[in-house]
Design a protein around this motif. Structure first.
Motif, PDB file in Angstrom:
ATOM      1  N   SER A 133       0.820  -1.216   0.000  1.00 52.31           N
ATOM      2  CA  SER A 133       0.000   0.000   0.000  1.00 52.31           C
ATOM      3  C   SER A 133       0.851   1.262   0.000  1.00 52.31           C
ATOM      4  CB  SER A 133      -0.943  -0.002   1.202  1.00 52.31           C
ATOM      5  OG  SER A 133      -1.853  -1.085   1.109  1.00 52.31           O
ATOM      6  N   LEU A 134       0.240   2.332  -0.472  1.00 59.31           N
ATOM      7  CA  LEU A 134       0.907   3.630  -0.586  1.00 59.31           C
ATOM      8  C   LEU A 134      -0.140   4.715  -0.744  1.00 59.31           C
ATOM      9  CD1 LEU A 134       2.110   4.303  -4.217  1.00 59.31           C
ATOM     10  CD2 LEU A 134       0.840   2.225  -3.640  1.00 59.31           C
ATOM     11  N   TRP A 135       0.297   5.972  -0.588  1.00 59.13           N
ATOM     12  CA  TRP A 135      -0.521   7.115  -0.980  1.00 59.13           C
ATOM     13  C   TRP A 135      -0.094   7.494  -2.389  1.00 59.13           C
ATOM     14  CZ3 TRP A 135       0.195   6.003   4.037  1.00 59.13           C
ATOM     15  CH2 TRP A 135      -0.900   6.178   4.891  1.00 59.13           C
ATOM     16  N   SER A 136      -1.031   7.494  -3.327  1.00 57.25           N
ATOM     17  CA  SER A 136      -0.695   7.704  -4.736  1.00 57.25           C
ATOM     18  C   SER A 136      -1.451   8.888  -5.304  1.00 57.25           C
ATOM     19  CB  SER A 136      -1.032   6.445  -5.546  1.00 57.25           C
ATOM     20  OG  SER A 136      -2.428   6.229  -5.553  1.00 57.25           O
TER      21      SER A 136
ATOM     22  N   GLU B  19      -2.734  10.861  -9.056  1.00 53.59           N
ATOM     23  CA  GLU B  19      -3.394  10.368 -10.268  1.00 53.59           C
ATOM     24  C   GLU B  19      -2.384   9.806 -11.261  1.00 53.59           C
ATOM     25  OE1 GLU B  19      -6.141   9.166 -12.916  1.00 53.59           O
ATOM     26  OE2 GLU B  19      -6.542   9.907 -10.881  1.00 53.59           O
ATOM     27  N   LYS B  20      -1.248  10.454 -11.396  1.00 48.31           N
ATOM     28  CA  LYS B  20      -0.217   9.984 -12.331  1.00 48.31           C
ATOM     29  C   LYS B  20       0.285   8.601 -11.936  1.00 48.31           C
ATOM     30  CE  LYS B  20       4.211  11.327 -14.393  1.00 48.31           C
ATOM     31  NZ  LYS B  20       5.283  12.373 -14.417  1.00 48.31           N
ATOM     32  N   GLN B  21       0.516   8.392 -10.653  1.00 45.36           N
ATOM     33  CA  GLN B  21       0.969   7.080 -10.182  1.00 45.36           C
ATOM     34  C   GLN B  21      -0.087   6.013 -10.410  1.00 45.36           C
ATOM     35  OE1 GLN B  21       1.980   8.593  -6.179  1.00 45.36           O
ATOM     36  NE2 GLN B  21       3.867   7.419  -6.388  1.00 45.36           N
ATOM     37  N   ARG B  22      -1.344   6.363 -10.147  1.00 39.40           N
ATOM     38  CA  ARG B  22      -2.416   5.378 -10.320  1.00 39.40           C
ATOM     39  C   ARG B  22      -2.548   4.962 -11.778  1.00 39.40           C
ATOM     40  NH1 ARG B  22      -4.583   8.678  -6.423  1.00 39.40           N
ATOM     41  NH2 ARG B  22      -5.978   9.818  -7.828  1.00 39.40           N
ATOM     42  N   GLN B  23      -2.320   5.884 -12.690  1.00 38.58           N
ATOM     43  CA  GLN B  23      -2.343   5.513 -14.110  1.00 38.58           C
ATOM     44  C   GLN B  23      -1.200   4.557 -14.429  1.00 38.58           C
ATOM     45  OE1 GLN B  23      -4.567   6.095 -16.638  1.00 38.58           O
ATOM     46  NE2 GLN B  23      -5.855   6.846 -14.958  1.00 38.58           N
TER      47      GLN B  23
ATOM     48  N   LYS C  17      -5.391  -3.053  -6.633  1.00 35.85           N
ATOM     49  CA  LYS C  17      -6.455  -3.918  -6.118  1.00 35.85           C
ATOM     50  C   LYS C  17      -7.580  -3.102  -5.486  1.00 35.85           C
ATOM     51  CE  LYS C  17      -6.897  -8.334  -3.731  1.00 35.85           C
ATOM     52  NZ  LYS C  17      -6.127  -9.449  -3.130  1.00 35.85           N
ATOM     53  N   GLY C  18      -7.238  -1.941  -4.959  1.00 38.97           N
ATOM     54  CA  GLY C  18      -8.246  -1.062  -4.363  1.00 38.97           C
ATOM     55  C   GLY C  18      -7.660   0.311  -4.124  1.00 38.97           C
ATOM     56  N   SER C  19      -8.522   1.336  -4.130  1.00 40.32           N
ATOM     57  CA  SER C  19      -8.082   2.697  -3.878  1.00 40.32           C
ATOM     58  C   SER C  19      -9.188   3.444  -3.152  1.00 40.32           C
ATOM     59  CB  SER C  19      -7.733   3.387  -5.205  1.00 40.32           C
ATOM     60  OG  SER C  19      -6.939   4.524  -4.999  1.00 40.32           O
ATOM     61  N   TRP C  20      -8.808   4.241  -2.138  1.00 40.38           N
ATOM     62  CA  TRP C  20      -9.797   4.901  -1.286  1.00 40.38           C
ATOM     63  C   TRP C  20      -9.456   6.380  -1.155  1.00 40.38           C
ATOM     64  CZ3 TRP C  20      -7.382   0.337  -0.675  1.00 40.38           C
ATOM     65  CH2 TRP C  20      -8.183  -0.818  -0.630  1.00 40.38           C
ATOM     66  N   SER C  21     -10.466   7.205  -1.288  1.00 36.73           N
ATOM     67  CA  SER C  21     -10.267   8.645  -1.160  1.00 36.73           C
ATOM     68  C   SER C  21     -10.261   9.078   0.303  1.00 36.73           C
ATOM     69  CB  SER C  21     -11.370   9.398  -1.907  1.00 36.73           C
ATOM     70  OG  SER C  21     -12.648   9.043  -1.401  1.00 36.73           O
ATOM     71  N   GLN C  22     -10.709   8.196   1.197  1.00 36.28           N
ATOM     72  CA  GLN C  22     -10.717   8.488   2.627  1.00 36.28           C
ATOM     73  C   GLN C  22     -10.036   7.366   3.398  1.00 36.28           C
ATOM     74  OE1 GLN C  22     -15.080   9.126   3.165  1.00 36.28           O
ATOM     75  NE2 GLN C  22     -14.491  11.132   3.910  1.00 36.28           N
TER      76      GLN C  22
ATOM     77  N   SER D  79      -7.707  13.615   0.922  1.00 33.68           N
ATOM     78  CA  SER D  79      -6.763  14.540   0.304  1.00 33.68           C
ATOM     79  C   SER D  79      -7.176  14.807  -1.132  1.00 33.68           C
ATOM     80  CB  SER D  79      -5.354  13.935   0.333  1.00 33.68           C
ATOM     81  OG  SER D  79      -4.494  14.580  -0.585  1.00 33.68           O
ATOM     82  N   PRO D  80      -7.051  16.050  -1.598  1.00 34.32           N
ATOM     83  CA  PRO D  80      -7.351  16.331  -3.002  1.00 34.32           C
ATOM     84  C   PRO D  80      -6.298  15.782  -3.962  1.00 34.32           C
ATOM     85  CG  PRO D  80      -6.516  18.294  -1.908  1.00 34.32           C
ATOM     86  CD  PRO D  80      -6.725  17.274  -0.834  1.00 34.32           C
ATOM     87  N   SER D  81      -5.113  15.454  -3.434  1.00 32.42           N
ATOM     88  CA  SER D  81      -4.008  15.018  -4.292  1.00 32.42           C
ATOM     89  C   SER D  81      -3.718  13.521  -4.230  1.00 32.42           C
ATOM     90  CB  SER D  81      -2.718  15.772  -3.919  1.00 32.42           C
ATOM     91  OG  SER D  81      -2.894  17.169  -4.006  1.00 32.42           O
ATOM     92  N   TYR D  82      -4.038  12.891  -3.102  1.00 33.59           N
ATOM     93  CA  TYR D  82      -3.622  11.504  -2.901  1.00 33.59           C
ATOM     94  C   TYR D  82      -4.787  10.610  -2.481  1.00 33.59           C
ATOM     95  CZ  TYR D  82       1.008  13.695  -2.616  1.00 33.59           C
ATOM     96  OH  TYR D  82       2.142  14.422  -2.867  1.00 33.59           O
ATOM     97  N   ASP D  83      -4.796   9.398  -3.011  1.00 28.60           N
ATOM     98  CA  ASP D  83      -5.669   8.317  -2.531  1.00 28.60           C
ATOM     99  C   ASP D  83      -4.803   7.293  -1.811  1.00 28.60           C
ATOM    100  OD1 ASP D  83      -7.847   9.492  -3.680  1.00 28.60           O
ATOM    101  OD2 ASP D  83      -8.234   7.892  -5.139  1.00 28.60           O
TER     102      ASP D  83
END
Length: 367
Positions: free
Chosen positions: A48-51, A53-57, A64-69, A83-87
């Motif tokens: 797991s990490l904080w990513s 949009e560029k990283q997620r692409q 496997k999963g991504s959460w905004s909170q 965060s507005p920048s990281y999931d």
């Protein structure tokens, strides 16, 4: 007769394959061998990490999963952040490593053998693997390191399950739920809901000794039962031990990368982002004929994390409150930056101001 190569990478896990993949991406004109005896048997783990949009692409085939909170919880409150920048993003380790392999150039070769010995000569390294011998200009060792006795460890056991009834909080990743037994050290439940009925639940400890497997299993069962979450089926199990202290490489005479070089954050155990940042920087350097391994985590962060861990060892009863205070002191953007090693001076001031002063001042001398 040995096979001459430019670079040998020992270990084909996150650090080794990330470096090889970056070298391929940059079209570095080096012949590289990655020595990994288990590369055909990739074990499924959750990284797991904080990513952004560029990283997620870039990582989308392995996500496997991504959460905004995300949240931290104790008996008195829940601290929810976004965060507005990281999931907060979870990767399938097997899919990530396969993605790296697919990106390897024709100059990259995976050798499915364990390295038996490495000998340094005046001009090259001589590597013995299986019945073959290799001669390399540079070697990078990513094999798992060891730790000294009584080192602080993060150890966990988790289950990936399908549950009978839909969960109500599937949009939030629970990083730490401290509403569990704290008698043996800092203990929390980690929960990643991949859907309303598909979830990863881990019992995690931060202490100096690993518990019997059933201890974690029982903690997970109690947590599920208290919330009336019924398991429909068990999909997989995961177990791990992460060093949160200075590590000892397999061979001190060989340059190390990844966890062996100290790329795991001592205060949290997070490592994926630091390992990949190191791989990217090293590949860039190699392209310009600089083969020195960059430090994965800055010395000030290592110092502050070591102080934090000293307080956790000497004052284990403070453990949950330390993490809750840190989470309350930062908004989601600041929290993600802090976990990624990108905290601003203002972020650090807020964290330090939130900590109890006397325990930290008492332990400052020992760091």
């Amino acid at each position: 007769m040995s096979t001459a190569i430019d670079i040998a990478i020992i270990g084909g896990g996150n650090a080794g394959l990330s470096l090889a993949s970056e070298l391929s991406r940059l079209s570095v004109a080096e012949t590289v061998c990655i020595f990994e005896p288990a590369h055909k048997m990739k074990k499924e783990l959750h990284w797991s990490l904080w990513s952004d949009e560029k990283q997620r692409q870039k990582l989308k085939q392995a996500i496997k999963g991504s959460w905004s909170q995300w949240q931290l919880v104790d008996y008195s409150r829940s601290v929810v952040r976004d965060s507005p920048s990281y999931d907060y993003t979870c990767l399938s380790s097997a899919k990530y490593l396969s993605l790296c392999e697919r990106q390897l150039s024709e100059k990259m070769h995976i050798i499915p053998k364990a390295v038996e010995s490495v000998r340094k000569t005046p001009s090259r390294y001589v590597i013995e693997a299986g019945e073959r011998s290799f001669s390399a200009n540079n070697v990078y060792d990513s094999r798992p390191p060891s730790v000294r006795p009584n080192s602080l460890l993060q150890h966990f056991f988790g289950v990936e399950v399908n549950v009978r009834n839909p969960m109500s909080s599937q949009q939030i990743a629970t990083l730490m739920d401290f509403r569990v037994d704290q008698s043996r050290g800092l203990h929390f439940i980690y929960v990643l809901p991949f859907s309303s009925t598909h979830v990863l639940v881990e019992s995690t400890m931060i202490s100096q000794s690993v518990e019997p497997r059933n201890w974690y299993r029982n903690a997970i069962e109690r947590w599920l039962n208290e919330r009336e979450i019924m398991v429909e089926s068990y999909l997989s199990e995961e177990v791990g031990v992460i060093p949160m202290d200075e590590v000892i490489p397999c061979d001190k005479n060989i340059p190390t990368i990844g966890a062996a070089s100290g790329a795991l954050r001592r205060s949290s155990g997070y490592g994926f982002s630091y390992i990949n940042q190191q791989a990217s920087k090293l590949a860039q350097q190699i392209k310009h004929n600089d083969y020195n391994v960059p430090n994965p985590i800055s010395k000030p962060i290592v110092l502050m994390d070591s102080l934090f861990n000293r307080v956790m060892i000497e004052y284990p009863e403070l453990g949950p409150s330390l993490f809750m205070r840190m989470a309350e002191a930062l908004n989601g953007e600041q929290f993600a930056r802090f976990m990624l090693g990108k905290a601003t001076p203002y972020d650090w001031v807020r964290v330090i101001a939130a900590m109890p002063k006397v325990p930290f001042l008492k332990q400052l001398y020992h760091v």
